[in-house]
Scaffold this active site. Structure first.
Site, PDB file in Angstrom:
ATOM      1  N   TYR A   1     -38.561  74.535 -57.798  1.00 13.63           N
ATOM      2  CA  TYR A   1     -38.238  72.948 -57.747  1.00 13.63           C
ATOM      3  C   TYR A   1     -37.035  72.158 -58.475  1.00 13.63           C
ATOM      4  CZ  TYR A   1     -42.931  71.172 -55.175  1.00 13.63           C
ATOM      5  OH  TYR A   1     -43.557  71.760 -54.683  1.00 13.63           O
TER       6      TYR A   1
ATOM      7  N   ASN B   1     -41.228  65.468 -46.512  1.00 18.30           N
ATOM      8  CA  ASN B   1     -40.493  66.542 -45.708  1.00 18.30           C
ATOM      9  C   ASN B   1     -41.209  66.643 -44.179  1.00 18.30           C
ATOM     10  OD1 ASN B   1     -39.065  68.200 -43.975  1.00 18.30           O
ATOM     11  ND2 ASN B   1     -40.306  70.129 -44.877  1.00 18.30           N
TER      12      ASN B   1
ATOM     13  N   GLU C   1     -43.711  85.341 -44.184  1.00 14.01           N
ATOM     14  CA  GLU C   1     -42.430  85.536 -44.997  1.00 14.01           C
ATOM     15  C   GLU C   1     -41.834  86.368 -44.891  1.00 14.01           C
ATOM     16  OE1 GLU C   1     -40.357  81.972 -45.368  1.00 14.01           O
ATOM     17  OE2 GLU C   1     -41.120  81.318 -43.608  1.00 14.01           O
TER      18      GLU C   1
ATOM     19  N   CYS D   1     -40.456  73.911 -46.294  1.00 16.56           N
ATOM     20  CA  CYS D   1     -41.302  73.297 -47.538  1.00 16.56           C
ATOM     21  C   CYS D   1     -41.452  74.077 -48.201  1.00 16.56           C
ATOM     22  CB  CYS D   1     -41.122  71.587 -47.564  1.00 16.56           C
ATOM     23  SG  CYS D   1     -42.790  71.300 -46.612  1.00 16.56           S
ATOM     24  N   HIS D   2     -42.135  75.129 -47.574  1.00 18.54           N
ATOM     25  CA  HIS D   2     -43.303  75.920 -48.798  1.00 18.54           C
ATOM     26  C   HIS D   2     -42.948  77.157 -49.346  1.00 18.54           C
ATOM     27  CE1 HIS D   2     -42.351  77.151 -44.687  1.00 18.54           C
ATOM     28  NE2 HIS D   2     -42.010  78.973 -44.817  1.00 18.54           N
TER      29      HIS D   2
END
Length: 165
Positions: free
Chosen positions: A94, A117, A152, A125-126
């Site tokens: 963050y 979001n 990912e 946002c993940h």
């Protein structure tokens, strides 16, 4: 008029809303952010459905070119735009996100914008985690966040961010 569509995914049903200029909302697992404009059901837009299918098949960049038009404050939109610059397979804290939007002391405000979001997955946002490497929260639940980060990570080159599941 906003068009509401649904497609299947490995995470369950994805519900998304499109307006004249692009994607305005995408909800995971049947969840959908509240929309201000009137909505009508429609067939899924082929380019969005194809990009999502390609992402889940391993082409992590397939969703990067999708046009988005989220409803939010100027600050929220700046945070969401910065989220789209985080490469797949990497994570930011963050604090890193706050620095990226030019407000290095605004980690809580950045976290709040991240949590609001409306376009999950496409506005990733993940990919934001706590500074200590823990996952923090996620609107779709921590199991879904773990799944997305693992997906990912397994499809992209190794990266240095330490993740603790």
């Amino acid at each position: 008029m906003i068009e509401l569509s649904r497609v299947d995914s490995p995470l369950g049903i994805l519900t998304f809303a499109t307006g004249p200029r692009g994607l305005c909302a995408l909800g995971l697992g049947g969840r959908m952010p509240r929309l201000q404009s009137p909505v009508r059901e429609a067939k899924p837009k082929a380019e969005i459905a194809a990009a999502l299918a390609a992402y889940f098949s391993g082409d992590l960049c397939a969703i990067d070119a999708l046009e988005v038009e989220p409803e939010g404050t100027p600050f929220q939109r700046s945070v969401w735009a910065a989220l789209r610059t985080i490469p797949a397979g990497t994570t930011w804290s963050y604090a890193e996100l706050a620095r990226a939007v030019g407000h290095p002391t605004a980690t809580r405000a950045v976290g709040a914008a991240n949590g609001r979001n409306p376009i999950a997955l496409v506005v990733p946002c993940h990919r934001v985690i706590a500074s200590d490497g823990t996952l923090g929260g996620y609107g779709g639940g921590l199991e879904m966040k773990k799944w997305l980060l693992h997906h990912e990570r397994s499809q992209s080159p190794p990266y240095s961010a330490a993740l603790r599941f």
